[in-house]
Enzyme design. Sequence first.
Site, PDB file in Angstrom:
ATOM      1  N   SER A   1       0.774  -1.292   0.145  1.00 40.62           N
ATOM      2  CA  SER A   1      -0.089   0.076   0.031  1.00 40.62           C
ATOM      3  C   SER A   1       0.814   1.334   0.117  1.00 40.62           C
ATOM      4  O   SER A   1       0.250   2.447  -0.378  1.00 40.62           O
ATOM      5  CB  SER A   1      -0.902   0.022   1.211  1.00 40.62           C
ATOM      6  OG  SER A   1      -0.265  -0.072   2.615  1.00 40.62           O
TER       7      SER A   1
ATOM      8  N   HIS B   1      -1.053   4.204   7.193  1.00 41.75           N
ATOM      9  CA  HIS B   1      -0.465   5.011   6.028  1.00 41.75           C
ATOM     10  C   HIS B   1      -0.099   6.305   6.326  1.00 41.75           C
ATOM     11  O   HIS B   1      -0.594   6.841   7.279  1.00 41.75           O
ATOM     12  CB  HIS B   1      -1.230   4.461   4.737  1.00 41.75           C
ATOM     13  CG  HIS B   1      -1.777   3.480   4.586  1.00 41.75           C
ATOM     14  ND1 HIS B   1      -3.094   2.785   5.013  1.00 41.75           N
ATOM     15  CD2 HIS B   1      -1.030   2.194   3.933  1.00 41.75           C
ATOM     16  CE1 HIS B   1      -3.051   1.578   4.479  1.00 41.75           C
ATOM     17  NE2 HIS B   1      -2.218   1.241   4.143  1.00 41.75           N
TER      18      HIS B   1
ATOM     19  N   ASP C   1      -4.126   7.308   8.384  1.00 44.74           N
ATOM     20  CA  ASP C   1      -5.175   6.523   9.036  1.00 44.74           C
ATOM     21  C   ASP C   1      -4.856   5.332   9.757  1.00 44.74           C
ATOM     22  O   ASP C   1      -5.480   4.571  10.123  1.00 44.74           O
ATOM     23  CB  ASP C   1      -5.739   5.659   7.936  1.00 44.74           C
ATOM     24  CG  ASP C   1      -4.994   5.014   6.868  1.00 44.74           C
ATOM     25  OD1 ASP C   1      -3.762   4.815   7.362  1.00 44.74           O
ATOM     26  OD2 ASP C   1      -5.487   4.582   5.900  1.00 44.74           O
TER      27      ASP C   1
END
Length: 386
Positions: A44, A351, A348
Amino acid sequence: MEFIPSTTIYLITLLSFSMPFATSNTIFDFENCEFPAIFNFGDSNSDTGGLAAAFTPPNFPNGETYFDMPAGRYCDGRLIIDFISKSLDLPYLSAYLNSLGTNFTHGANFATSSSTITLPTSIMPNGEYSPFYLGVQYEQFLRFKARSQLIREEGGIFARLMPREEYFEKALYTFDIGQNDLGAGFFSMSVEEVNASVPDMINAFSTNAENIYHLGARSFWIHNTGPIGCLGYILVGFPTAEKDVAGCAKPYNEVAQYFNHKLKESVFQLRRDFPAALFTYVDVYSLKYALFSEPKTYGFELPLVACCGYGNLYNYSSGAVCGATIAINGTQKTVGSCDTPSVRVVWDGEHYTEAANKFIFDQISTGVFSDPPVPLKMACHRTADL
């Protein structure tokens, strides 16, 4: 604000210049490179829409800062890979898994969120981790390279959306993966057991990097993993862990540091084994940790607290992720973001914000945090018969 490296870092950089990293039959061109494409592998930290295409995409407010809408990224805006693309005058990378509106002329992104280096034991959709681990990403690249050239030979409307054959050798190959291997381990075994499994992770990484080299890759830009113990999902998941001066979970960061040590060793070995390529090891850990340990120095605040989240000291809960709809006192509400993501480090709980990503990119692109200490725009190779 500019990151001022310590005297120690400068000394390491100067010493690195004096260390040989190529054999005599390779010339490294320290003029600006002409990278025609980027091929990215990772999780990610560099996923530009892969997992969103395969499973459920992230909801708003993801994407709010730059795209004004969700853009397949778990971030309020752009990722480090986006800034890399922009700096090389290339378009943002299309995800390999995205079948709608994609253009692979200047590369492809094989990264997916929740990806690991090794085969995960808990796999989506019923489990937690992406089925597109690094070995699968290599297989996808293998297929992409062959299939894209067949499409170009056939001609037609799709031919112009594929990279030229010569782009594969001239491209920049970027890697940012490993955080989820550590995270998955922490939630299923002891810290000591995760630490003991690191060599297997690194061996798997090296095998895939070697396989990609054999497909023609010659310019490798490899990020180490960040301080996972500073992220909300670790701090909330292991509340009794020993904290360091920055408030991060010390034992978990120590495993990340060991991972990085072994990764650097493996990059050095790849460099010795394949002197016709340039393997650049990039220390993003130091920069990310600086944002947690000295946030005010670089214009940030509340570094351990998620901008988009809900609940507890770190504004993070696995049951109330960014953009989700949750019930609060009988009322349905959307988990929203903070007022000023531009001064926040963590987006969040898992990340980083666009602002943090931009800060990190600005520093790593100079080459000061790389080994060899080559700026991004010069991190290419050129072979010649001597």
